[in-house]
Design an enzyme around this catalytic site. Structure first.
Site, mmCIF file in Angstrom:
data_model
loop_
_atom_site.group_PDB
_atom_site.id
_atom_site.type_symbol
_atom_site.label_atom_id
_atom_site.label_comp_id
_atom_site.label_asym_id
_atom_site.label_seq_id
_atom_site.Cartn_x
_atom_site.Cartn_y
_atom_site.Cartn_z
ATOM 1 N N LYS A 1 0.835 -1.212 0.000
ATOM 2 C CA LYS A 1 0.000 0.000 0.000
ATOM 3 C C LYS A 1 0.868 1.259 0.000
ATOM 4 C CE LYS A 1 -3.838 -0.339 2.143
ATOM 5 N NZ LYS A 1 -4.851 -0.527 3.197
ATOM 6 N N GLY B 1 -8.701 -7.886 4.249
ATOM 7 C CA GLY B 1 -9.547 -8.163 5.401
ATOM 8 C C GLY B 1 -8.823 -8.780 6.581
ATOM 9 N N HIS C 1 -2.341 -42.090 2.860
ATOM 10 C CA HIS C 1 -2.963 -42.925 1.826
ATOM 11 C C HIS C 1 -4.170 -42.217 1.234
ATOM 12 C CE1 HIS C 1 -5.852 -46.013 0.434
ATOM 13 N NE2 HIS C 1 -4.766 -46.571 -0.081
ATOM 14 N N CYS D 1 9.025 -38.785 -8.002
ATOM 15 C CA CYS D 1 7.659 -39.287 -8.140
ATOM 16 C C CYS D 1 6.865 -39.206 -6.839
ATOM 17 C CB CYS D 1 7.655 -40.714 -8.669
ATOM 18 S SG CYS D 1 8.471 -41.871 -7.553
ATOM 19 N N TYR E 1 12.944 -35.027 -14.976
ATOM 20 C CA TYR E 1 11.481 -34.970 -15.003
ATOM 21 C C TYR E 1 10.901 -34.959 -13.595
ATOM 22 C CZ TYR E 1 11.268 -39.998 -13.931
ATOM 23 O OH TYR E 1 11.396 -41.220 -13.328
ATOM 24 N N SER F 1 14.541 -42.636 -9.508
ATOM 25 C CA SER F 1 13.348 -41.826 -9.270
ATOM 26 C C SER F 1 13.268 -41.601 -7.764
ATOM 27 C CB SER F 1 12.098 -42.560 -9.760
ATOM 28 O OG SER F 1 10.958 -41.763 -9.535
ATOM 29 N N ARG G 1 6.469 -49.432 -11.062
ATOM 30 C CA ARG G 1 7.090 -49.845 -9.800
ATOM 31 C C ARG G 1 6.581 -51.236 -9.426
ATOM 32 N NH1 ARG G 1 5.746 -46.513 -4.457
ATOM 33 N NH2 ARG G 1 3.850 -47.769 -4.555
ATOM 34 N N MET H 1 -5.928 -7.554 8.076
ATOM 35 C CA MET H 1 -5.246 -6.594 8.948
ATOM 36 C C MET H 1 -6.206 -5.455 9.284
ATOM 37 S SD MET H 1 -2.215 -8.057 8.838
ATOM 38 C CE MET H 1 -1.025 -6.820 9.248
ATOM 39 N N ARG I 1 -3.754 2.754 8.522
ATOM 40 C CA ARG I 1 -4.029 1.506 7.812
ATOM 41 C C ARG I 1 -2.795 0.613 7.785
ATOM 42 N NH1 ARG I 1 -8.369 2.473 3.693
ATOM 43 N NH2 ARG I 1 -8.896 4.668 3.726
ATOM 44 N N ARG J 1 -3.585 -1.456 -6.171
ATOM 45 C CA ARG J 1 -2.816 -2.690 -6.008
ATOM 46 C C ARG J 1 -3.217 -3.644 -7.127
ATOM 47 N NH1 ARG J 1 -5.975 -4.521 -0.488
ATOM 48 N NH2 ARG J 1 -8.032 -4.732 -1.391
#
Length: 887
Positions: A26, A105, A468, A844, A864, A777, A630, A107, A96, A352
């Site tokens: 701000k 909302g 799980h 993974c 990856y 992996s 796997r 603060m 403020r 903002r």
């Protein structure tokens, strides 16, 4: 001397005015608007550094800061020709908050500070408007009491509502100065009753009380929760902005409002916002009055009669529109602006970057590229990857009120309503009758898989973000809340309790897997459309990323979804998940209960066609893309029946006594199964299990070749390896089966053998292990578990305490612990590559769908990442951002 306070119009240290970490968002933007020549009320910012000093100084302002504040107030007095606390021409100010990032909302704000019993009379005399002066005073008392004195706002609203009922009016604007006089007296009486003190009349006491309150609001419960949800560091602190008041409540030539340069819900490019005549900012956002539209077009399309700002104040509207366009062009982003009109003069109070939905964020980013406001790179960097989840799952209708009865961990996004059921079988039974259910369990096990699939959502009282329930739900795209310690489940009576509320089986609840909220009754959901802008943005992201993105999937349905969402292969196919259906589980149990290798092989022969069939379907869908399979990982006892009924059923099917079954269950029981007879240890003890699985994989390849399907190159992953000897032995087993299938079908088979690095020893001995591995992996769920010695299923009970006490910055099961787990990954990468340059590296665990973990993977040199199917777009975008930020 170090500077702690900055004037909006100050020329000194100009570069610091855009440093949001010092001035907060701000303060930085107010200073910037001032430099652009816009009408900004004079003021100054107490920097975020003072917030740190405040807490270090036992929650008190240091004397030198108080001295600097007085000096800056003097500069405002000089500009405005008013004096703070003066009984002739009083200066009134707003106080403020202003954190580095917007926390709407969360603060605290106080307006009209500087009013007391004497200055209110001066304001009345100066403005010749008694009603305005008294209205401003009662607002100040109300706000100050709520923020500084801790008296809840409803106490004051009740007094106002009762007064209006007595007078027979509906709107606050129908109350005159004498009404406000009476209410001011009532407010003061309430304050005396609640605090045993009079409302403060000393303006300096008011000011420092307000500044302290704003700093204290940084550590309020709501701010802490918001920071946790949005991963905002606790040490950032907030700034405080002190500004001369301008008034929108001076009469019908005054107004206040909030405007967006584009629609924050849809992203459409038109002026969007609301305003109120004769009001202050809190009236617009606080809901005490119904605001009106700013633009005439929106008013007409909404069928509203009340005039728009464009119609009531046309000159102000034209001026506001020009400013908004200028601000958007300057900041190169959609702006959320607060403004006030005082006696027909427009004042800008804040700008903002506006909060927006995921759908609108994507549209705005793509449109701004078309408009040449930003580049494709900037568009990709602008979207928060985590928000993409809301595009792929239904969300709760924000317009509907909801009764939240408890909360837990937001384990899998989306929202769902349904009847509460406490067993997987009941979920499946009701699903067959076309009834929606929420499966409520203390914790789920692999045996619950059919019920998890049948239910619309899953709720557990135990378990963390990688339990799980969480992992399976994310893979299925089911909303899930895990680890809700606020509920107590009673299976016997088929109820759960949340505080004083008792929910019976058959009662309807709603769960929001994105927020972790459990809600009483049915709440409507909203489906989000995936439009062309989404695919365009994702194509830009793909052009910037280097990390490949795969999916964790073991069913044809999930594999299809993964491909549709852009997965470039399967990084984890958990073969044990293929065993959990009624037909297959009997053969699995027969295999486990067998006393001899011969009996075990008979049972495995029954499973072989099922596994082969699944692989054929998956290989067809992946159409030549890599698939990492796997081999069986979990301990065998997980497949065995738990209840007396199930034990009786399996005994009949296998022609054994119940005593035999119970004996075998006791025999297989382990004190710590996660570190027991599982993974490659099963393959060493019972090689016939892994032989059957490899046969299914290679037979599936032969079948695909016969059907002229583009062949995948399977990557066979040996789980839970900790020594080079384990993978050496099991690699030979894989090779033996491959040679057998090659000979049988007279075909060439290409495949890779690798391992999951999920134990610290495996990471440390990566150079030895890499001799026999084509790929690593990283199974970061178990690697985190074994590195910390923390059970991921039980950690929900205390991890919040660790985050609260700043032992952990984040839950290590959500974001990779770079200093420990991350260090092990780096060691394994370095040592593995030292042995074999061609070694392929991936991840993974559930961390593969977490943006901050993905950024680490990019730095660590992985090839990856693999995540649940519905996280694939998140991972694609995060991988692009990681590469762009690395440059």
């Amino acid at each position: 001397m170090k500077q702690f306070i900055f004037n909006f119009s100050g020329k000194q240290l100009r570069k610091d005015f855009n440093a949001k970490h010092i001035l907060g968002g701000k303060g930085a933007n107010l200073a910037e608007m001032g430099r652009l020549g816009l009408s900004v009320p004079p003021g100054f910012t107490i920097s975020t550094k003072v917030c740190d000093l405040f807490y270090k100084n036992k929650k008190k302002l240091p004397p030198f800061i108080i001295k600097s504040v007085k000096k800056e107030l003097g500069l405002i007095e000089k500009v405005t020709k008013k004096r703070f606390g003066d009984q002739k021409n009083p200066l009134l100010i707003s106080v403020r908050s202003g954190a580095r990032v917007s926390m709407p909302g969360m603060m605290d704000t106080i307006l009209n500070l500087g009013l007391n019993d004497k200055t209110v009379l001066a304001l009345e005399k100066k403005t010749l408007n008694a009603r305005f002066a008294k209205d401003s005073y009662r607002r100040f008392i109300q706000m100050y009491s709520a923020v500084v004195l801790g008296i809840e706002n409803y106490n004051f609203e009740e007094l106002i509502e009762n007064y209006k009922l007595t007078k027979g009016v509906i709107m606050d604007t129908e109350l005159d100065e004498s009404d406000w006089d009476g209410l001011i007296k009532n407010f003061k009486d309430l304050i005396k009753q609640k605090t045993k003190k009079n409302f403060p009349q000393n303006v300096n006491e008011q000011l420092y009380g307000a500044i302290n309150a704003v700093f204290l609001s940084w550590e309020s419960n709501r701010a802490k929760v918001y920071r946790k949800l949005h991963q905002i560091p606790n040490n950032w602190g907030t700034a405080v902005n002190i500004q001369s008041m301008v008034f929108g409540n001076m009469g019908n030539d005054s107004a206040t409002g909030v405007a967006f340069t584009r629609n924050p819900s849809t992203g459409e490019k038109f002026l969007f916002g609301e305003y109120l005549i004769n009001a202050q900012g809190e009236d617009v956002v606080g809901g005490t009055r119904t605001p009106q539209y700013i633009a005439k077009k929106l008013r007409i399309s909404s069928g509203v009669k009340e005039s728009s700002l464009e119609e009531t104040m046309p000159k102000v509207y034209v001026q506001l529109k020009k400013i908004l366009l200028r601000l958007e062009k300057h900041y190169k982003d959609m702006q959320d602006v607060e403004f006030t009109v005082e006696n027909n003069k427009l004042w800008m109070l804040q700008t903002r970057s506006g909060k927006r939905t995921a759908k609108s964020a994507i549209k705005i980013a793509v449109d701004m590229v078309k408009e040449k406001l930003i580049s494709k790179k900037e568009a990709v960097l602008r979207i928060d990857p985590n928000t993409l989840d809301t595009l792929l799952h239904p969300t709760l209708d924000a317009k509907v009120d909801k009764k939240i009865i408890a909360s837990g961990l937001p384990a899998s996004p989306g929202a769902a309503s349904g009847k509460v059921v406490f067993s997987a079988d009941e979920a499946e039974r009701l699903n067959g009758m076309m009834q929606d259910t929420i499966l409520v369990r203390v914790e789920t096990s692999p045996e619950d898989i059919h019920g998890m699939h049948a239910a619309k959502g899953i709720l557990t009282s135990r378990g963390g973000m990688t339990s799980h329930a969480a992992v399976v739900a994310r893979g299925m795209g089911r909303p899930c809340i895990s680890g809700s310690t606020e509920i107590n489940i009673d299976y016997v009576n088929k109820i759960f309790k949340a505080g004083d509320i008792t929910i019976k089986e058959g009662d309807i609840i709603t769960i929001d897997g994105s927020s972790g909220e459990i809600i009483l009754g049915k709440v409507p959901t909203v489906e989000t459309e995936i439009l062309g802008d989404f695919f365009k943005l994702m194509s830009w992201a793909d052009s910037f990323r280097k990390l490949k993105v795969r999916a964790n999937s073991e069913t044809p349905a999930d594999t299809k979804i993964a491909r549709e969402l852009g997965a470039e292969g399967i990084g984890l196919c958990r073969t044990e998940h293929m065993f959990f259906n009624e037909e297959r589980i009997v053969s699995v149990r027969q295999m486990i209960l067998s006393k001899t290798t011969e009996d075990r092989e008979k049972a495995l022969k029954k499973l072989l066609p099922y596994q082969k069939s699944d692989f054929v379907e998956i290989f067809k869908i992946m159409n030549g893309l890599p698939v990492t399979v796997r081999l069986l990982d979990p301990p065998l006892h997980e497949f065995l029946p738990k209840t007396d009924k199930d034990i009786g059923d399996i005994a009949k099917e296998l022609n054994l006594t119940e005593k035999d079954i119970k004996y075998r269950i006791v025999e297989l029981h382990e004190q710590n199964p996660m570190l027991g007879h599982r993974g490659c240890r099963l393959g060493i003890s019972f090689p016939e299990i892994y032989q059957m699985q490899c046969e299914a994989i290679f037979e599936a390849l032969a079948e695909c070749k016969k059907q002229k399907v583009k062949l995948v190159i399977p990557e066979i992953m040996i789980p839970l390896v900790s020594t080079a000897a384990e993978i050496r032995i099991l690699r030979k087993l894989v090779k033996k089966i491959a040679e057998k299938i090659k000979k049988t079908h007279s075909i060439k088979i290409k495949y890779y053998v690798g391992t999951m690095i999920e134990l610290p020893r495996a990471a440390l001995r990566a150079q030895d292990i890499a001799k026999f591995a084509d790929f690593f992996s990283f199974g970061t769920n178990d690697l985190t578990q074994t590195t910390f010695g923390i059970s991921r299923d039980d950690s929900g009970k205390f991890l919040n305490d660790y985050v609260e006490n700043k032992i952990f910055n984040k839950d290590p099961f959500i974001s990779i612990d770079e200093k420990g787990v991350g260090e092990l990954i780096k060691i394994a990468v370095e040592r593995g590559k030292m042995q074999k340059k061609s070694l392929k590296l991936g991840i993974c665990g559930e961390h593969g769908g977490d943006p901050s973990s993905i950024e680490f993977c990019a730095r660590a040199g992985l090839n990856y990442i693999s995540c649940s199917p519905y996280r694939v777009p998140v991972a694609r975008l995060a991988a692009a951002q990681a590469n762009l930020l690395k440059k």
